[in-house]
Design an enzyme around this catalytic site. Structure first.
Site, PDB file in Angstrom:
ATOM      1  N   GLU A  99       0.780  -1.293  -0.019  1.00  0.00           N
ATOM      2  CA  GLU A  99      -0.124  -0.111  -0.138  1.00  0.00           C
ATOM      3  C   GLU A  99       0.916   1.529   0.512  1.00  0.00           C
ATOM      4  O   GLU A  99       0.529   2.083  -0.704  1.00  0.00           O
ATOM      5  CB  GLU A  99      -0.727   0.027   1.144  1.00  0.00           C
ATOM      6  CG  GLU A  99      -1.439   1.627   1.855  1.00  0.00           C
ATOM      7  CD  GLU A  99      -1.547   1.222   3.332  1.00  0.00           C
ATOM      8  OE1 GLU A  99      -2.878   0.541   3.685  1.00  0.00           O
ATOM      9  OE2 GLU A  99      -0.970   1.902   3.820  1.00  0.00           O
ATOM     10  N   ASP A 155      -6.066  -3.310  -2.661  1.00  0.00           N
ATOM     11  CA  ASP A 155      -6.219  -1.499  -2.773  1.00  0.00           C
ATOM     12  C   ASP A 155      -4.415  -1.085  -3.278  1.00  0.00           C
ATOM     13  O   ASP A 155      -4.602   0.507  -3.842  1.00  0.00           O
ATOM     14  CB  ASP A 155      -6.134  -1.041  -1.502  1.00  0.00           C
ATOM     15  CG  ASP A 155      -4.760  -1.442  -1.011  1.00  0.00           C
ATOM     16  OD1 ASP A 155      -4.795  -1.919  -1.124  1.00  0.00           O
ATOM     17  OD2 ASP A 155      -5.493  -0.240   0.161  1.00  0.00           O
TER      18      ASP A 155
END
Length: 460
Positions: A99, A155
């Site tokens: 991330e 993500d």
């Protein structure tokens, strides 16, 4: 205009600077051309707001300063296999999660730092798993943290992929990579491993999730519209539509809040949290961008509802956790929640509230052992809320007046600017000058090099 008498006063100073300036110019020319340079001063195609700062110059100066601070805290070569990585903080022993690489690549491409971008992406490639996606957790020494860390987190990979698209638009084929090829391969890997076949549900990772468990904060519909056009795969539009379909089912009808995790039917997912907590808070940031860039009506509806929830609470009273029905479950006033609340305000029309929550975002910065997550989201949101987060895939940089050298920001370039810059350098005080205009060589520093280049500009 510079008068003849002014030129005489500066001529001896200018000639003394010529040698150093020629060296500087050579160094600048050797770097890759940035087709879409920072700052952007963008006007987003949709919405009432692009920059919530008191002026564009103030906003630009703020994000430049915050970027340098963020890099100092979170960019390191330690344990990075000879490259650079984004480190978290003391709470996790300065490890790296995928991330963070997604955020770091987005930030470096928006700020136009190609060398940093390439070093971060080289680190990503060291840790690509067998699906061509990044293993999600690596320790501070450069080791994957067990078998459970080999898998990828959606993500992260979608942020990495869109940053490669933007790098292609900014730098073309210059640099250490063919960004276009890298981007297409990465996007295709995401589609093949992180989109549930037949349903278009975004999975939680490359090895788990789908209709039984998904995460609304991973929904990045603006990215998917770019992926569709960039690769020619219209399936990505179905993915974007499915995100709003799921969010519609999961969000509370009164508060508009979405849960951290849910099923594709909007119900609680087994073993996962169903509160509006540290995952879910990112939903409105990603959705707001989809509205600003593409005018998606659902994005505005969802963000406006969440924004109204925060407005009713009061921007200074926002806490870091609620049930989706609106009951407070935590008591901290953190950068994570304040910044993402500011992002949601970008789709609304209440200027007083939007300005207040933006200023609160500027004010609230996490400290201590837990700084990575909140301050990174804050950095992303500050770019967005100062008009410096345009869609780099479609953005055409408009010609701007050449204000470089207008140090005192009075609309003219003259002897007063020389005096202002000299004073700023000697006193190390920059509060009374335009940092953007004073930074003649765009290196993020105000120093003697800028002074020399300003003198050359005056002579010309």
């Amino acid at each position: 205009m510079i008068k003849g008498s002014s030129l005489k006063r500066f001529k001896s100073l200018v000639m003394a600077a010529i040698f150093s300036v020629s060296i500087i110019s050579t160094a600048i020319a050797s770097s890759a051309a940035d087709q879409i340079p920072f700052p952007y001063d963008a006007k987003y195609p949709n919405g009432a707001y692009s920059c919530l700062a008191d002026s564009q110059s103030i906003g630009n100066n703020l994000v430049r300063s915050e970027w340098e601070q963020w890099k100092s805290a979170h960019i390191t070569s330690n344990g990075a296999r000879g490259y650079k990585r984004v480190q978290r903080d003391a709470s996790t022993n300065y490890d790296t999660v995928s991330e963070g690489l997604g955020y770091g690549l987005l930030l470096s491409v928006y700020f136009g730092e190609q060398q940093l971008f390439d070093d971060l992406y080289r680190y990503v490639k060291v840790f690509l798993n067998s699906n061509g996606l990044m293993s999600w957790r690596i320790d501070s020494s450069g080791n994957i943290m067990g078998k459970d860390s080999i898998g990828a987190a959606t993500d992260a990979d979608e942020d990495i992929a869109v940053s490669l698209v933007f790098a292609h638009k900014k730098w073309g084929t210059s640099g250490g990579f063919n960004y276009q090829t890298e981007a297409k391969n990465y996007i295709n890997n995401i589609y093949n491993k992180m989109v549930e076949p037949g349903t278009y549900v975004i999975k939680a990772g490359d090895t788990w999730g789908g209709s039984n468990v998904t995460n609304p904060s991973y929904f990045a519909p603006a990215w998917y519209r770019i992926f569709a056009d960039f690769t020619g795969n219209s399936g990505w539009i179905n993915v974007a539509n499915k995100c709003y379909e799921i969010a519609d089912k999961a969000r509370n009808s009164n508060t508009g809040l979405v849960p951290d995790w849910c099923t594709a039917n909007g119900t609680p997912a087994s073993g996962q949290g169903f509160d509006f907590y540290y995952d879910a808070i990112r939903y409105q940031w990603r959705a707001a961008i989809d509205y600003s860039w593409y005018g998606t009506a659902k994005a505005k509806t969802h963000c406006d509802a969440i924004s109204n929830f925060f407005k009713n609470i009061g921007y200074a009273n926002i806490k870091d956790g609620y049930t989706i029905s609106g009951s407070q479950i935590s008591s901290n006033h953190t950068a994570t929640f304040v910044s993402c609340a500011a992002a949601a305000a970008m789709t609304g029309t209440d200027t007083t509230y939007a300005k207040n929550i933006y200023n609160e975002c500027v004010k609230v910065k996490d400290s201590g052992n837990y700084t990575y997550f909140g301050n990174t989201l804050r950095m992303m949101v500050l770019l967005y809320t100062t008009g410096n987060f345009p869609n780099l895939y479609t953005y055409n940089s408009q010609p701007k007046p050449d204000l470089k050298g207008d140090v005192n920001n009075d609309g003219a370039i003259d002897a007063l600017d020389i005096a202002a810059l000299k004073k700023a350098i000697l006193t190390q005080t920059t509060s009374n000058i335009s940092l953007t205009n004073a930074d003649m060589n765009n290196d993020g520093n105000i120093d003697a090099i800028d002074f020399a280049q300003l003198k050359v500009k005056l002579l010309n």
